[in-house]
Design a protein around this motif. Structure first.
Motif, PDB file in Angstrom:
ATOM      1  N   ARG A 293       5.570   0.876  -1.161  1.00 49.87           N
ATOM      2  CA  ARG A 293       4.504   1.304  -0.251  1.00 49.87           C
ATOM      3  C   ARG A 293       4.972   2.486   0.589  1.00 49.87           C
ATOM      4  N   SER A 294       6.171   2.365   1.113  1.00 49.08           N
ATOM      5  CA  SER A 294       6.707   3.452   1.942  1.00 49.08           C
ATOM      6  C   SER A 294       6.848   4.733   1.129  1.00 49.08           C
TER       7      SER A 294
ATOM      8  N   ALA B  45       3.339   6.184   0.363  1.00 45.00           N
ATOM      9  CA  ALA B  45       2.722   6.676   1.596  1.00 45.00           C
ATOM     10  C   ALA B  45       3.303   8.046   1.953  1.00 45.00           C
ATOM     11  N   PHE B  46       4.628   8.191   1.786  1.00 45.46           N
ATOM     12  CA  PHE B  46       5.281   9.470   2.062  1.00 45.46           C
ATOM     13  C   PHE B  46       4.792  10.543   1.083  1.00 45.46           C
TER      14      PHE B  46
ATOM     15  N   THR C  20       7.214  -3.528  -0.373  1.00 45.69           N
ATOM     16  CA  THR C  20       7.344  -2.808   0.891  1.00 45.69           C
ATOM     17  C   THR C  20       7.974  -1.435   0.675  1.00 45.69           C
TER      18      THR C  20
END
Length: 248
Positions: A47-48, A51-52, A44
């Motif tokens: 992923r963050s 994505a950023f 998780t």
């Protein structure tokens, strides 16, 4: 904190996060860390991060994209993972036949796996009394499931009025036999979508774990008919791994 132990060794091997591959992400998820947590938490967090970075055009590709299926199938890891809200919304708006919608509801709402979907019988759905027998247990039939079954049964009767197949779910290939639907057919239900039925089922169980708000694998095992160790795995995915001897 969760990604720092992963980023430190990567920084000695790579000059930029653009070089990170999916294989390296999977290896990082399996590695122990001094900060606790587990692979689900790290996934998780990673992923963050990616994505950023992608939104800022710092990386070209996201090595965590569509990693759920691959990670959860690794024998040594098997981390149940929540689906992004966008994926669930996409499933809700695609065009479903009455059969595929019923399978989607039974999987996403009741967390039924392929074995139970294939063995459901017509008599398990008692629409007049709003009861539904799942894994030998009778449950109240909620509106969503009631409507999905009712719509499907109307379609089933129109399509195969003379069928004697006792199973709830049937196809053209088995309408004149007593066989259950095939696993291959079930795998086509969400074909072309980012999620699979397995991932949709995992998401539903994890949603229940979060909804009850406490670490209770016995509740999860009872609600979904899971083995104790499997239920514990879902609880650990939400709350982190727990050593029952740590407080002794």
């Amino acid at each position: 904190m969760q990604v720092r132990p992963t980023l430190l060794p990567w920084s000695t091997e790579h000059g930029t996060l653009r070089e990170i591959s999916k294989a390296e992400v999977v290896a990082a998820l399996e590695a122990p860390t001094p900060f606790g947590g587990d692979g689900h938490t790290r996934l998780t967090a990673l992923r963050s991060l990616f994505a950023f970075l992608k939104a800022q055009q710092k990386v070209f590709a996201d090595p965590t994209r569509r990693l759920d299926r691959r990670v959860t199938r690794r024998p040594g890891l098997r981390i149940p993972t929540r689906l992004p809200a966008s994926v669930l919304e996409e499933i809700g708006v695609i065009t479903h036949t009455p059969a595929t919608w019923l399978v989607t509801v039974l999987t996403g709402h009741h967390a039924l796996g392929a074995v139970h979907l294939r063995t459901l019988a017509l008599e398990d759905a008692d629409l007049p009394n709003r009861q539904f027998t799942i894994q030998g247990q009778s449950r109240p039939l909620d509106d969503l499931t009631h409507q999905a079954i009712q719509r499907y049964l109307g379609y089933r009767t129109r399509r195969w009025p003379s069928t004697t197949n006792p199973h709830l779910l049937i196809t053209q290939q088995i309408a004149h036999h007593d066989s259950p639907v095939s696993r291959v057919w079930l795998r086509t239900v969400l074909r072309g979508q980012e999620a699979s039925l397995d991932l949709l089922r995992q998401d539903r169980i994890l949603d229940e774990v979060q909804a009850i708000g406490v670490r209770d694998p016995l509740h999860i095992a009872a609600v979904f008919g899971l083995r104790a160790d499997t239920a514990q795995r879902y609880v650990d995915a939400v709350y982190g791994r727990h050593d029952p001897t740590e407080n002794i």
